[in-house]
Motif scaffolding. Structure first.
Motif, PDB file in Angstrom:
ATOM      1  N   GLY A   7       0.822  -1.212   0.000  1.00 52.04           N
ATOM      2  CA  GLY A   7       0.000   0.000   0.000  1.00 52.04           C
ATOM      3  C   GLY A   7       0.850   1.252   0.000  1.00 52.04           C
ATOM      4  O   GLY A   7       0.587   2.203  -0.742  1.00 52.04           O
ATOM      5  N   GLY A  46      -1.190   5.727   1.378  1.00 55.04           N
ATOM      6  CA  GLY A  46      -1.151   4.327   0.948  1.00 55.04           C
ATOM      7  C   GLY A  46      -0.827   3.390   2.095  1.00 55.04           C
ATOM      8  O   GLY A  46      -1.423   2.317   2.221  1.00 55.04           O
ATOM      9  N   LEU A  49      -3.983   3.134   4.155  1.00 50.72           N
ATOM     10  CA  LEU A  49      -4.963   2.273   3.487  1.00 50.72           C
ATOM     11  C   LEU A  49      -4.569   0.803   3.600  1.00 50.72           C
ATOM     12  O   LEU A  49      -5.416  -0.068   3.805  1.00 50.72           O
ATOM     13  CB  LEU A  49      -5.114   2.677   2.022  1.00 50.72           C
ATOM     14  CG  LEU A  49      -5.779   4.020   1.762  1.00 50.72           C
ATOM     15  CD1 LEU A  49      -5.642   4.407   0.294  1.00 50.72           C
ATOM     16  CD2 LEU A  49      -7.237   3.998   2.173  1.00 50.72           C
ATOM     17  N   VAL A  66      -5.827   1.754  -5.209  1.00 48.04           N
ATOM     18  CA  VAL A  66      -5.012   2.165  -4.061  1.00 48.04           C
ATOM     19  C   VAL A  66      -4.103   3.329  -4.443  1.00 48.04           C
ATOM     20  O   VAL A  66      -3.976   4.303  -3.697  1.00 48.04           O
ATOM     21  CB  VAL A  66      -4.190   0.981  -3.506  1.00 48.04           C
ATOM     22  CG1 VAL A  66      -3.212   1.450  -2.435  1.00 48.04           C
ATOM     23  CG2 VAL A  66      -5.110  -0.078  -2.927  1.00 48.04           C
ATOM     24  N   SER A  70      -4.600   6.958  -2.809  1.00 49.78           N
ATOM     25  CA  SER A  70      -3.484   7.490  -2.032  1.00 49.78           C
ATOM     26  C   SER A  70      -3.065   8.863  -2.533  1.00 49.78           C
ATOM     27  O   SER A  70      -2.836   9.787  -1.743  1.00 49.78           O
ATOM     28  CB  SER A  70      -2.282   6.547  -2.106  1.00 49.78           C
ATOM     29  OG  SER A  70      -2.616   5.295  -1.570  1.00 49.78           O
TER      30      SER A  70
END
Length: 89
Positions: A7, A46, A49, A66, A70
């Motif tokens: 992420g 990120g 997340l 993602v 982000s």
């Protein structure tokens, strides 16, 4: 790859893409100092997340989601921080 790490990496890549698109939009001389906050905040978004459970899988749509999320969160955070800086100075 570990979910939070993938992420964060995807967020960093999203931040680079978003930051470079801003450079292309505005033109002028390239300034790394303007790019770094976008990349750092997108990487942080990120990472967050990834820690929250949003996974980057082999599915390219998942990775794009993602990365774009982000980058978007990074820009929102950057704008909020700029506003706070202006209010405090």
């Amino acid at each position: 790859m570990v979910d939070w790490l993938s992420g964060a990496f995807t967020g960093l890549v999203g931040g680079v893409v978003f930051g470079l698109s801003g450079y292309l939009k505005n033109g002028g001389e390239f300034d790394v100092k303007k790019l770094l906050p976008t990349v750092a905040l997108s990487g942080l978004a990120g990472l967050t997340l990834g820690l929250a459970g949003l996974q980057v899988s082999d599915d390219s749509l998942g990775a794009a989601t993602v990365g774009l999320t982000s980058a978007g969160l990074g820009v929102i955070l950057q704008n909020v921080l700029k506003r706070l800086e202006r209010l405090l100075t």
